[in-house]
Write a protein that holds these residues in place. Structure first.
Motif, PDB file in Angstrom:
ATOM      1  N   ARG A 173     -13.971  -1.988  -0.761  1.00 17.45           N
ATOM      2  CA  ARG A 173     -14.062  -0.586  -0.439  1.00 17.45           C
ATOM      3  C   ARG A 173     -13.022   0.506  -0.046  1.00 17.45           C
ATOM      4  N   THR A 174     -13.343   1.553  -1.242  1.00 15.12           N
ATOM      5  CA  THR A 174     -12.478   2.779  -1.166  1.00 15.12           C
ATOM      6  C   THR A 174     -13.410   3.881  -0.341  1.00 15.12           C
ATOM      7  N   TYR A 175     -12.431   3.737   0.194  1.00 12.28           N
ATOM      8  CA  TYR A 175     -12.893   5.916   1.279  1.00 12.28           C
ATOM      9  C   TYR A 175     -12.197   6.955   1.123  1.00 12.28           C
ATOM     10  N   ASP A 176     -12.355   7.103   0.740  1.00 16.20           N
ATOM     11  CA  ASP A 176     -12.020   9.625   0.434  1.00 16.20           C
ATOM     12  C   ASP A 176     -12.327   9.782   2.280  1.00 16.20           C
ATOM     13  N   ILE A 177     -10.997   9.457   2.377  1.00 16.80           N
ATOM     14  CA  ILE A 177     -11.055   9.884   4.117  1.00 16.80           C
ATOM     15  C   ILE A 177     -11.155  11.925   4.318  1.00 16.80           C
ATOM     16  N   PRO A 178     -10.630  12.574   3.559  1.00 16.63           N
ATOM     17  CA  PRO A 178     -11.536  14.234   3.600  1.00 16.63           C
ATOM     18  C   PRO A 178     -12.557  14.069   3.080  1.00 16.63           C
ATOM     19  N   THR A 179     -12.950  13.507   2.592  1.00 17.15           N
ATOM     20  CA  THR A 179     -14.583  13.447   2.143  1.00 17.15           C
ATOM     21  C   THR A 179     -15.698  12.346   3.049  1.00 17.15           C
ATOM     22  N   GLY A 180     -14.703  11.591   3.347  1.00 13.66           N
ATOM     23  CA  GLY A 180     -15.458  10.597   3.816  1.00 13.66           C
ATOM     24  C   GLY A 180     -16.754   9.908   3.006  1.00 13.66           C
ATOM     25  N   ARG A 181     -16.537   9.680   1.594  1.00 12.69           N
ATOM     26  CA  ARG A 181     -17.213   9.569   0.917  1.00 12.69           C
ATOM     27  C   ARG A 181     -16.970   7.959   0.362  1.00 12.69           C
ATOM     28  N   LEU A 182     -18.104   7.041  -0.455  1.00 17.12           N
ATOM     29  CA  LEU A 182     -17.694   6.343  -0.745  1.00 17.12           C
ATOM     30  C   LEU A 182     -16.647   6.514  -2.264  1.00 17.12           C
ATOM     31  N   ILE A 183     -15.503   5.776  -2.560  1.00 16.44           N
ATOM     32  CA  ILE A 183     -15.104   6.136  -3.921  1.00 16.44           C
ATOM     33  C   ILE A 183     -14.560   5.115  -5.335  1.00 16.44           C
ATOM     34  N   ASP A 184     -14.928   4.175  -4.336  1.00 13.57           N
ATOM     35  CA  ASP A 184     -14.295   3.305  -5.415  1.00 13.57           C
ATOM     36  C   ASP A 184     -15.105   1.583  -4.519  1.00 13.57           C
ATOM     37  N   GLY A 185     -15.791   0.450  -5.294  1.00 17.45           N
ATOM     38  CA  GLY A 185     -15.767  -0.929  -4.818  1.00 17.45           C
ATOM     39  C   GLY A 185     -15.909  -1.850  -5.899  1.00 17.45           C
ATOM     40  N   PHE A 186     -15.237  -3.147  -5.537  1.00 17.96           N
ATOM     41  CA  PHE A 186     -15.550  -4.450  -6.617  1.00 17.96           C
ATOM     42  C   PHE A 186     -15.954  -5.559  -5.648  1.00 17.96           C
ATOM     43  N   LYS A 187     -16.829  -6.501  -6.264  1.00 21.10           N
ATOM     44  CA  LYS A 187     -17.191  -7.577  -5.350  1.00 21.10           C
ATOM     45  C   LYS A 187     -15.994  -8.588  -5.740  1.00 21.10           C
ATOM     46  N   THR A 188     -15.673  -9.439  -5.118  1.00 22.45           N
ATOM     47  CA  THR A 188     -15.257 -10.924  -5.171  1.00 22.45           C
ATOM     48  C   THR A 188     -15.812 -11.520  -5.379  1.00 22.45           C
ATOM     49  N   PRO A 189     -14.858 -13.164  -6.495  1.00 18.45           N
ATOM     50  CA  PRO A 189     -16.186 -14.105  -6.040  1.00 18.45           C
ATOM     51  C   PRO A 189     -16.210 -15.079  -4.638  1.00 18.45           C
ATOM     52  N   SER A 190     -15.141 -14.588  -3.926  1.00 17.26           N
ATOM     53  CA  SER A 190     -15.031 -14.831  -2.218  1.00 17.26           C
ATOM     54  C   SER A 190     -13.983 -14.146  -1.253  1.00 17.26           C
ATOM     55  N   VAL A 191     -14.940 -14.597  -0.089  1.00 15.85           N
ATOM     56  CA  VAL A 191     -14.382 -13.367   0.253  1.00 15.85           C
ATOM     57  C   VAL A 191     -13.385 -13.273   1.077  1.00 15.85           C
ATOM     58  N   ALA A 192     -13.180 -11.852   1.008  1.00 13.10           N
ATOM     59  CA  ALA A 192     -11.672 -10.940   1.271  1.00 13.10           C
ATOM     60  C   ALA A 192     -11.400 -11.256   2.822  1.00 13.10           C
ATOM     61  N   THR A 193     -10.585 -11.418   3.436  1.00 12.43           N
ATOM     62  CA  THR A 193     -10.206 -11.572   4.990  1.00 12.43           C
ATOM     63  C   THR A 193      -9.319 -10.555   5.301  1.00 12.43           C
ATOM     64  N   SER A 194      -8.396 -10.836   4.552  1.00  6.79           N
ATOM     65  CA  SER A 194      -7.616  -8.868   5.091  1.00  6.79           C
ATOM     66  C   SER A 194      -7.081  -8.390   4.052  1.00  6.79           C
ATOM     67  N   VAL A 195      -6.762  -7.161   4.657  1.00  3.75           N
ATOM     68  CA  VAL A 195      -5.819  -6.599   2.782  1.00  3.75           C
ATOM     69  C   VAL A 195      -5.164  -5.287   3.847  1.00  3.75           C
ATOM     70  N   SER A 196      -4.371  -5.771   2.668  1.00  5.19           N
ATOM     71  CA  SER A 196      -2.879  -4.263   2.952  1.00  5.19           C
ATOM     72  C   SER A 196      -2.382  -3.767   1.870  1.00  5.19           C
ATOM     73  N   PHE A 197      -1.991  -2.764   2.256  1.00  4.41           N
ATOM     74  CA  PHE A 197      -1.476  -1.491   0.838  1.00  4.41           C
ATOM     75  C   PHE A 197       0.072  -1.818   0.898  1.00  4.41           C
ATOM     76  N   SER A 198       0.616  -1.647  -0.199  1.00  2.00           N
ATOM     77  CA  SER A 198       2.130  -1.636  -0.077  1.00  2.00           C
ATOM     78  C   SER A 198       2.624  -0.328   0.212  1.00  2.00           C
ATOM     79  N   PRO A 199       4.183  -0.425   0.484  1.00  2.00           N
ATOM     80  CA  PRO A 199       4.249   1.190   1.044  1.00  2.00           C
ATOM     81  C   PRO A 199       4.555   2.100   0.106  1.00  2.00           C
ATOM     82  N   THR A 200       4.395   1.382  -1.132  1.00  3.49           N
ATOM     83  CA  THR A 200       4.731   3.152  -2.145  1.00  3.49           C
ATOM     84  C   THR A 200       3.138   2.875  -2.181  1.00  3.49           C
ATOM     85  N   GLY A 201       2.468   2.050  -2.570  1.00  3.67           N
ATOM     86  CA  GLY A 201       0.251   2.286  -3.171  1.00  3.67           C
ATOM     87  C   GLY A 201       0.721   2.308  -4.352  1.00  3.67           C
ATOM     88  N   ASP A 202       1.233   1.119  -4.649  1.00  3.61           N
ATOM     89  CA  ASP A 202       1.285   1.159  -6.165  1.00  3.61           C
ATOM     90  C   ASP A 202       0.603  -0.174  -6.097  1.00  3.61           C
TER      91      ASP A 202
END
Length: 474
Positions: A173-202
């Protein structure tokens, strides 16, 4: 972990959380018995001990042993944040190890992540809620809900705008911090145990339970407009995992299709004026209007001490003068140039109406002069000064005064109008005083100017009062 640091006794335990300071010189480790110690990274020796206070009475704990679940330090090595399993967030002074504040969380805290650039602390709780705490004010500022399983990992975007979460329900899930709303989300076939953004955000990198690889997801906001509208859980769809190039290159290449990005229908664009009762500025750099006000001083300071001398032009074949030393005869060439530089009697000056005056004349007298001010904002301070000086005739001066008066009534571009009034009166003040035609328009301009200045002071005072009230009550 050592059982003694200096003269202080430390209960041994299992390391549960760790963090490295922003400078990289110290490591802080927390144990299952509540011991929090600072180590020197180079020597490997313990340096400081952060002592957790006794459990608050509100928790009604029978055992004083408190397990540490998370540790974080700020970007300036001023604050050490320690979370415990019993639902507290403790703030320590980095240098003196003194306890500064204790926050009670309604649920057990499993882990914490600090975004050092923004000072936001994300707290993962057992009640499947992510709470954001401002480290400076030490208060909860946002709560992210809507999870259907235990929260496994979270990550901030580089600009601290979004918060990415993964949970046991196989949803990212992706939350917009200023508004606190859920703005995006997607399900994956397997559970994701860890997430990380690249330094440039791409890119977003994820790791999953049934794979030893790292999967990369492209950030659509880097190349297309995205909607920040809140979505529901029913809008979250399951997507396939990114393919691995090299195993089936032919199939992967054939599967690549042209990226079609639909134009979002709810893209928000900031209006030029939020409300007619508010007063807006031009959003241009302050230096532009300061330069316009002091353009004469700047020009005088940058004026050369003596005018530049024209370069001597030489013909293609240079004639030489008699003598031992080689010297060129340039008298003929200089004479020809002098003749060419003489003004011709056939040249005549032609008065051409500038774009500045043309747009001024095209506007409605009772309108908001939006097109005229849009053109005015793109002019440089020097060009704007020349245009104001070029206003000739009583009618053009009266029209320009009416433009400033009407723009003040629209409550827009306040600082630009103030600058233009001062420059206009400084340049054409003598002509305005000498002609009676300017008497009534000048009175109207003065009345509107006083009214809008008073409104501005009232708005600023009201805003400062509201800000002081919020600061004292929060």
């Amino acid at each position: 972990m050592p059982e003694k640091i200096g003269e202080r006794r430390v209960d041994p335990g299992v390391a549960k959380a760790s963090a490295v300071s922003a400078c990289g010189n110290f490591a802080i480790v927390g144990s299952s018995t509540g011991a929090v110690q600072m180590w020197n990274m180079e020597s490997g020796l313990p340096r400081k001990l952060f002592k957790l206070p006794d459990p608050p009475e509100e928790l009604n704990l029978s055992s004083p042993i408190r397990s540490v679940t998370g540790i974080a330090t700020d970007a300036l090595n001023r604050v050490v944040v320690v979370s415990t399993l019993d639902g507290t967030v403790n703030f320590f002074d980095f240098h003196t190890t003194e306890l500064q504040a204790v926050m009670l969380i309604p649920s057990s805290v499993t882990s914490i992540i600090l975004q050092r650039e923004s000072g936001l602390l994300a707290v993962i709780c057992d009640d499947v809620v992510v709470r954001l705490i401002d480290v400076e004010t030490q208060r909860v500022v946002r709560e992210m809900t809507g999870f259907n399983g235990r929260i496994l990992d979270i990550a901030f975007s580089p600009d601290s705008r979004w918060l990415i979460t993964t949970s046991l329900d196989s949803t990212i899930r992706t939350y917009d911090i200023p508004t606190g709303r859920l703005i995006d989300g997607f399900k994956t076939p397997s559970v994701a145990t860890s997430v990380s953004f690249s330094p440039t955000g791409d890119f977003l990198a994820t790791a999953h339970v049934d794979s030893v690889g790292v999967f990369l997801w492209a950030n659509r906001a880097q190349y297309a407009e995205v909607s920040l509208k809140a979505i529901r859980e029913d809008d979250i769809l399951e997507v396939g995992m990114p393919s691995v190039q090299g195993l089936a290159e032919d199939e992967n290449v054939e599967a690549i299709v042209a990226l079609a990005v639909s134009d979002p229908q709810d893209v928000y664009s900031t209006p030029t004026q939020l409300d007619r009762e508010l007063m807006t500025l031009t959003f241009l750099p302050r230096s532009k209007w300061q330069t316009l006000l002091n353009i004469e001083v700047i020009q005088q300071r940058n004026k050369p001490l003596e005018p530049p001398k024209p370069l001597e032009q030489a013909p293609f074949f240079l004639p030489t003068l008699p003598g031992v030393e080689q010297r060129f005869d340039l008298s003929k060439a200089v004479g020809e140039v002098a003749l060419e530089d003489k003004p011709s009697s056939a040249k005549r000056l032609v008065a051409v109406q500038s774009e500045f005056v043309r747009k001024l004349l095209e506007e409605d007298v009772d309108g908001d002069y939006e097109l005229f001010f849009s053109h005015l904002k793109v002019l440089s301070p020097a060009a704007l000064d020349v245009e104001i000086r070029s206003l000739s005739g009583i009618q053009e001066l009266l029209l320009f005064m009416g433009t400033l008066t009407q723009r003040l009534r629209t409550h827009r571009d306040f600082e630009a109008v103030q600058t233009l009034i001062k420059v206009f009166l400084r340049i054409h003040g003598e002509m305005v005083v000498a002609n009676d035609e300017f008497k009534d328009p000048l009175k109207v301009l003065l009345e509107v100017q006083r009214k809008e200045s008073s409104r501005l002071l009232d708005l600023v005072s009201a805003s400062l009062g509201t800000l002081a009230f919020v600061r004292d009550t929060v």
